[in-house]
Design an enzyme around this catalytic site. Structure first.
Site, mmCIF file in Angstrom:
data_model
loop_
_atom_site.group_PDB
_atom_site.id
_atom_site.type_symbol
_atom_site.label_atom_id
_atom_site.label_comp_id
_atom_site.label_asym_id
_atom_site.label_seq_id
_atom_site.Cartn_x
_atom_site.Cartn_y
_atom_site.Cartn_z
ATOM 1 C CB SER A 146 -79.076 -80.764 4.247
ATOM 2 O OG SER A 146 -79.382 -80.130 5.459
ATOM 3 N NE ARG A 180 -73.301 -88.901 28.123
ATOM 4 C CZ ARG A 180 -74.488 -88.930 27.531
ATOM 5 N NH1 ARG A 180 -74.569 -88.833 26.237
ATOM 6 N NH2 ARG A 180 -75.590 -89.051 28.237
ATOM 7 N NE ARG A 185 -75.145 -91.660 19.633
ATOM 8 C CZ ARG A 185 -76.170 -92.306 20.167
ATOM 9 N NH1 ARG A 185 -76.231 -92.502 21.456
ATOM 10 N NH2 ARG A 185 -77.150 -92.778 19.421
ATOM 11 C CB ILE A 186 -75.218 -86.014 25.067
ATOM 12 C CG1 ILE A 186 -76.598 -85.364 24.886
ATOM 13 C CG2 ILE A 186 -74.415 -85.268 26.132
ATOM 14 C CD1 ILE A 186 -77.477 -85.393 26.119
ATOM 15 C CG LEU A 187 -70.209 -85.240 21.395
ATOM 16 C CD1 LEU A 187 -69.758 -83.990 20.662
ATOM 17 C CD2 LEU A 187 -69.591 -86.490 20.772
ATOM 18 C CG ASN A 211 -73.724 -78.325 17.556
ATOM 19 O OD1 ASN A 211 -73.921 -79.152 16.650
ATOM 20 N ND2 ASN A 211 -74.639 -78.041 18.460
ATOM 21 C CG HIS A 263 -79.111 -75.972 18.840
ATOM 22 N ND1 HIS A 263 -79.335 -77.298 19.149
ATOM 23 C CD2 HIS A 263 -80.121 -75.275 19.413
ATOM 24 C CE1 HIS A 263 -80.434 -77.388 19.883
ATOM 25 N NE2 HIS A 263 -80.936 -76.182 20.058
ATOM 26 C CB SER A 282 -77.086 -70.652 17.479
ATOM 27 O OG SER A 282 -78.253 -69.956 17.862
ATOM 28 C CG LEU A 321 -77.087 -80.434 25.226
ATOM 29 C CD1 LEU A 321 -76.303 -81.293 24.243
ATOM 30 C CD2 LEU A 321 -78.342 -81.152 25.692
ATOM 31 C CG ASP A 322 -77.480 -77.730 22.209
ATOM 32 O OD1 ASP A 322 -76.628 -78.109 21.380
ATOM 33 O OD2 ASP A 322 -78.561 -78.323 22.384
ATOM 34 C CD GLU A 338 -79.876 -75.726 10.634
ATOM 35 O OE1 GLU A 338 -79.032 -76.626 10.546
ATOM 36 O OE2 GLU A 338 -81.005 -75.911 11.128
#
Ligand code: GAR
Length: 224
Positions: A19, A71, A97-99, A113, A115, A142, A150-151, A180
């Site tokens: 979306s 990863r 997914r964690i990059l 990103n 969040h 955010s 992460l974030d 968002e």
């Protein structure tokens, strides 16, 4: 006569329904956001966003982590796909997914990103459940530059929404999602206009270092 603004080349990474991708594409189609979506890339073949992109002739790729030993290897292959589209900005829009650090550093300063929380509160998963469980009276979303934490990268723009009596995860998630769809295109627009940059580990807007995020109130109406 002024020359038309060149469109910023954007690659969007998704894992789900998309979306946010659609909100960004809608602004671009309306001529309100100077970006061109060069490709949509997903870690999941069943992401609804892919079908939507294909129907519009936007190139898509799927790269499942299942075929990679770790990863880091996944991050290198994913990075090669993304880089092949020569993006000026990489947009994580529900990429779950964690990059790898290497991937993040490869696109450092040109990756955003979104969040669903008021970072630094509730990095990670289940943000709506956690905000409700903590008895918070407000919640939100955010947009931030992506860094290896992460974030944890510098937040550019936040939207706050109230938590109201009777809220459950679904009602709160829907209220946050509406915001968002407002703040992500806005932030991307700042980047496309050359107003937003990442320097010295911080976000800069209009040449000023953002020591705190820009905050906007709840703009959409319930049910709208
Ligand atoms: C959005 O709520 C986004 O903030 C969240 O996933 C949803 C994707 O929805 N992202 C994260 O939780 C990332 N940590 P969408 O596919 O409809 O855009």
């Amino acid at each position: 006569m002024t020359a038309p603004t060149p469109l910023l080349r954007v690659v969007v990474l998704v894992s789900g329904r998309g979306s946010n991708l659609r909100a960004i594409a809608a602004r671009a189609a309306a001529g309100e956001l100077a970006v061109r979506i060069e490709a949509v890339v997903s870690d999941r073949a069943d992401a609804g966003a892919l079908e939507w992109a294909r129907a519009r002739g936007i190139p898509t790729s799927v790269l499942s982590p299942r075929n990679f030993p770790d990863r880091e290897a996944y991050g290198r292959a994913l990075g090669d796909i993304v880089e092949s589209h020569a993006p000026q900005l990489v947009v994580l829009a529900g990429f779950m997914r964690i990059l790898s650090d290497e991937f993040v550093l490869r696109f450092s300063g040109r990756m955003l990103n979104i969040h669903p929380s008021l970072l630094p509160r509730y990095a990670g998963l289940h943000t709506h459940r956690r905000a409700l469980g903590a008895g918070d009276r407000e919640h939100g979303a955010s947009v931030h530059f992506v860094t290896p934490e992460l974030d944890g990268g510098p937040v550019v723009l936040q939207a706050r929404v109230p938590i109201v009596a009777g809220d459950d995860e679904a009602s709160l998630a829907a209220r946050v999602l509406r915001e968002e769809h407002v703040i992500y295109p806005r932030c991307i627009g700042w980047f496309a206009a050359g107003r937003l940059a990442f320097r010295d580990g911080a976000a800069w807007l209009d040449g000023k270092r953002l020591d705190a995020p820009v905050v906007c109130g709840c703009e959409t109406k319930e049910g709208a």
